[in-house]
Design a protein around this motif. Structure first.
Motif, mmCIF file in Angstrom:
data_model
loop_
_atom_site.group_PDB
_atom_site.id
_atom_site.type_symbol
_atom_site.label_atom_id
_atom_site.label_comp_id
_atom_site.label_asym_id
_atom_site.label_seq_id
_atom_site.Cartn_x
_atom_site.Cartn_y
_atom_site.Cartn_z
ATOM 1 N N SER A 221 -4.378 15.728 23.410
ATOM 2 C CA SER A 221 -5.047 15.239 24.628
ATOM 3 C C SER A 221 -6.519 15.641 24.693
ATOM 4 C CB SER A 221 -4.301 15.719 25.872
ATOM 5 O OG SER A 221 -4.350 17.118 25.970
ATOM 6 N N GLN A 222 -6.839 16.839 24.218
ATOM 7 C CA GLN A 222 -8.235 17.277 24.324
ATOM 8 C C GLN A 222 -9.143 16.468 23.391
ATOM 9 O OE1 GLN A 222 -9.407 19.068 26.816
ATOM 10 N NE2 GLN A 222 -7.271 19.037 27.497
ATOM 11 N N GLN A 223 -8.621 16.146 22.200
ATOM 12 C CA GLN A 223 -9.405 15.314 21.286
ATOM 13 C C GLN A 223 -9.606 13.910 21.881
ATOM 14 O OE1 GLN A 223 -8.209 15.422 17.170
ATOM 15 N NE2 GLN A 223 -10.239 14.649 16.648
ATOM 16 N N ARG A 224 -8.584 13.433 22.564
ATOM 17 C CA ARG A 224 -8.702 12.121 23.210
ATOM 18 C C ARG A 224 -9.816 12.146 24.250
ATOM 19 N NH1 ARG A 224 -2.766 9.316 23.515
ATOM 20 N NH2 ARG A 224 -1.952 10.239 21.619
ATOM 21 N N LEU A 225 -9.779 13.170 25.087
ATOM 22 C CA LEU A 225 -10.794 13.251 26.144
ATOM 23 C C LEU A 225 -12.197 13.396 25.572
ATOM 24 C CD1 LEU A 225 -9.373 15.393 29.038
ATOM 25 C CD2 LEU A 225 -9.317 12.934 28.669
ATOM 26 N N ALA A 226 -12.292 14.076 24.401
ATOM 27 C CA ALA A 226 -13.619 14.333 23.831
ATOM 28 C C ALA A 226 -14.350 13.043 23.483
ATOM 29 C CB ALA A 226 -13.502 15.218 22.593
ATOM 30 N N ILE A 227 -13.580 11.979 23.171
ATOM 31 C CA ILE A 227 -14.295 10.744 22.840
ATOM 32 C C ILE A 227 -14.031 9.619 23.846
ATOM 33 C CG2 ILE A 227 -14.409 11.313 20.375
ATOM 34 C CD1 ILE A 227 -12.390 9.070 19.922
ATOM 35 N N ALA A 228 -13.457 9.966 24.972
ATOM 36 C CA ALA A 228 -13.273 8.950 26.018
ATOM 37 C C ALA A 228 -14.634 8.546 26.575
ATOM 38 C CB ALA A 228 -12.391 9.512 27.131
ATOM 39 N N GLY A 229 -14.789 7.262 26.837
ATOM 40 C CA GLY A 229 -16.087 6.747 27.277
ATOM 41 C C GLY A 229 -16.061 6.182 28.692
ATOM 42 N N THR A 230 -16.959 5.259 28.945
ATOM 43 C CA THR A 230 -17.117 4.740 30.309
ATOM 44 C C THR A 230 -15.937 3.860 30.739
ATOM 45 O OG1 THR A 230 -18.421 2.924 29.417
ATOM 46 C CG2 THR A 230 -19.630 4.809 30.272
ATOM 47 N N GLY A 231 -15.288 3.181 29.771
ATOM 48 C CA GLY A 231 -14.118 2.372 30.120
ATOM 49 C C GLY A 231 -13.020 3.257 30.678
ATOM 50 N N PHE A 232 -12.731 4.343 29.952
ATOM 51 C CA PHE A 232 -11.750 5.326 30.405
ATOM 52 C C PHE A 232 -12.147 5.888 31.770
ATOM 53 C CE2 PHE A 232 -10.348 9.732 30.787
ATOM 54 C CZ PHE A 232 -9.011 9.673 30.425
ATOM 55 N N ARG A 233 -13.413 6.219 31.900
ATOM 56 C CA ARG A 233 -13.896 6.835 33.144
ATOM 57 C C ARG A 233 -13.595 5.958 34.355
ATOM 58 N NH1 ARG A 233 -20.036 6.500 33.572
ATOM 59 N NH2 ARG A 233 -19.389 4.421 34.239
ATOM 60 N N ASP A 234 -13.964 4.684 34.273
ATOM 61 C CA ASP A 234 -13.796 3.811 35.430
ATOM 62 C C ASP A 234 -12.333 3.454 35.670
ATOM 63 O OD1 ASP A 234 -16.475 3.969 35.628
ATOM 64 O OD2 ASP A 234 -16.901 1.910 35.029
ATOM 65 N N THR A 236 -9.753 5.187 35.129
ATOM 66 C CA THR A 236 -8.937 6.316 35.594
ATOM 67 C C THR A 236 -9.494 7.017 36.828
ATOM 68 O OG1 THR A 236 -10.110 7.870 34.165
ATOM 69 C CG2 THR A 236 -8.149 6.798 33.243
ATOM 70 N N ASN B 157 -20.928 9.164 22.228
ATOM 71 C CA ASN B 157 -20.258 9.634 21.026
ATOM 72 C C ASN B 157 -20.234 8.562 19.957
ATOM 73 O OD1 ASN B 157 -19.390 12.283 21.854
ATOM 74 N ND2 ASN B 157 -17.899 11.287 23.195
ATOM 75 N N VAL B 196 -6.487 7.795 18.549
ATOM 76 C CA VAL B 196 -7.208 8.263 19.730
ATOM 77 C C VAL B 196 -7.887 7.092 20.439
ATOM 78 C CG1 VAL B 196 -9.193 9.630 20.478
ATOM 79 C CG2 VAL B 196 -7.516 10.627 18.924
ATOM 80 N N ARG B 294 -7.398 14.473 35.141
ATOM 81 C CA ARG B 294 -8.588 13.634 35.317
ATOM 82 C C ARG B 294 -9.739 14.434 35.936
ATOM 83 N NH1 ARG B 294 -12.608 11.401 36.099
ATOM 84 N NH2 ARG B 294 -13.106 9.182 35.999
ATOM 85 N N TRP B 297 -11.374 16.630 33.293
ATOM 86 C CA TRP B 297 -12.229 15.865 32.391
ATOM 87 C C TRP B 297 -13.573 15.600 33.042
ATOM 88 C CZ3 TRP B 297 -13.965 10.536 32.446
ATOM 89 C CH2 TRP B 297 -14.591 10.155 31.254
#
Lengths: 301, 301
Positions: A221-234, A236, B157, B196, B294, B297
């Protein structure tokens, strides 16, 4: 009861709502009071709540003029706004029923309306005509009196779901109050409201929470969050909201949520079948339908 | 070939990348060129593409210095960026293979990496060592040369998924180019990258599209949209993206998507069971897990 003369002495006695009572002085109730006060639409503002520190803070920053109990609020207020959790409405209305000032109107800001109407009927019985159910559609991620903002409702939709017993003049008064807050007021049938809200408000929260919980449970999960971008941000953002509040909303609007979930699952099945089959045309057709619909909505906004 | 002297005459001949070629001069490729040019990291910029008007527009606004064919780009460029759809890479690399200047490096901006590595191997064969796969994680809702923005990659990233054949110096040169664009560069295994990305990028798009398609198909879709608020807006923003592009991404990353979908469905089942049973504690626990994850993050961002 010496309250009425005291209220009448205040400068706002000639305002459309001489005395407003707000039950729950957080983001929703506090913003309602702040917007009405700024518009000169209220005279005195009474605050009701379970939390002493919140009430004290609301008074300090001028959201309310004084903190009172539910029965006193009922006896003095011309308009009462229930902005506490939906599950508390029944007990509060029962406390208020015997004390309500003649002509007083009670409204609410609850996210679901069928259950609220039922609770109001049970608690108010033959006085239920004074209760005009409403729902401001405005963000609720921040909480507490300090989050209150007189601009929260500017340009937002507020849905009223009047009861058959409501007098047209009472509905009009609640409408006028919301319009004084800068909101756009719509009227809707109770069942239709709950269905539409299940779709455009509760379902996004449900799906976002399910998705984020799945990411949270993954081993990386931490590796996933490390490269999550703006799509993920909005996508979620809403999943960060209050778990208690959303639990209550989902349970309160359960039947409508179940009906919507059945339909969402049918489309999910269809999309997954297209993916499994490598059916690019079917996948594109579904994606295109979503993209066009979403772009149209944006263009209309 | 008289091209090398012409390129050497340009002012940027001493830049880290004397000649850059960009295949696909839209948002992704155009922004890469613009950022590198602003940083003084490139000399001459060649544009390759299927669309005459896009190439002409890219030249007009200074993203590229000239438009050339794939083979000429291969013969003249020190770094080649593939920023066209992933499905076009095989044919482009096959066209370039025989012409590649000694020491030239090819990289790409494709959203999935296992399929890209496979296509590069098939097309480049014994020259595959020059191909350093990469993926900038940056929004792609706008398209075309005019959407290019030298700041697109600032603080974003970029994931590189080097092949075992890559020379460390070549990977370092690609890394340096992205860093000159202001990006943060991570290296990751190809399979882990695709897993990921399936989770934090492709799945949100898949779910948002499924959800929006379901709303679009409802009989009262316009009434739903009329009261949709900011939660709906943010949750569905990505569903407005290009249907073709996302179709290709889903199909290209199918295995990883299928694995993630199985896990998302398991959590959806769990949430729906809690809703059906009216199990407030189970529902709250799931919502809380999502909300805490969330918020953590966001706090880390």
């Amino acid at each position: 009861m010496t309250a009425a003369p005291a209220d009448a002495r205040t400068a706002g006695a000639t305002a459309p709502i001489p005395v407003l009572a707000v039950v729950g002085v957080g983001l929703i109730g506090g913003s309602f009071a702040a917007a009405l006060r700024r518009a000169g639409h209220v005279g005195r503002v009474l605050g009701v709540g379970r939390s002493g520190p919140s009430l004290e803070r609301a008074r300090e920053i001028g959201l309310i003029d004084e903190a009172v109990g539910a029965a006193e609020a009922a006896a003095r207020a011309d308009l009462i706004m229930l902005a506490s959790p939906v599950g508390t409405f029944g007990a509060i209305l029962a406390d208020m029923r015997g004390a309500l000032k003649p002509g007083a109107i009670v409204t609410d800001a609850g996210s679901t309306k069928a259950e609220v109407a039922q609770a109001a009927r049970a608690a108010l019985a033959d006085r239920v005509a004074c209760f005009v159910p409403g729902h401001p559609i405005a963000g609720a991620e921040k909480i507490g009196p300090d989050a209150a903002d007189p601009d929260l409702y500017t340009g937002r939709n507020v849905v009223l779901t009047p009861l058959p017993e409501n007098a047209a003049a009472d509905v009009a008064r609640v409408r006028a109050a919301w319009e004084a807050c800068g909101a756009r007021v719509l009227e809707m049938d109770t069942v239709e409201h709950d269905k539409v809200l299940a779709s455009v408000s509760h379902m996004p929260h449900f799906l976002a929470a399910v998705y984020v919980a799945q990411v949270a449970r993954s081993a990386d999960s931490q590796q996933r969050l490390a490269i999550a971008g703006t799509g993920f941000r909005d996508f979620t953002r809403i999943a960060a909201g209050s778990a208690e509040m959303w639990r209550d909303i989902f349970l309160s609007n359960r039947a409508a949520m179940q009906a919507e979930l059945t339909e969402v699952r049918a489309v999910l099945d269809e999309a997954e079948r297209a993916l499994d089959a490598g059916d690019g045309a079917a996948l594109q057709s579904l994606l295109e339908q979503a993209a066009l619909f979403r772009r149209d909505w944006k263009a209309g906004h």
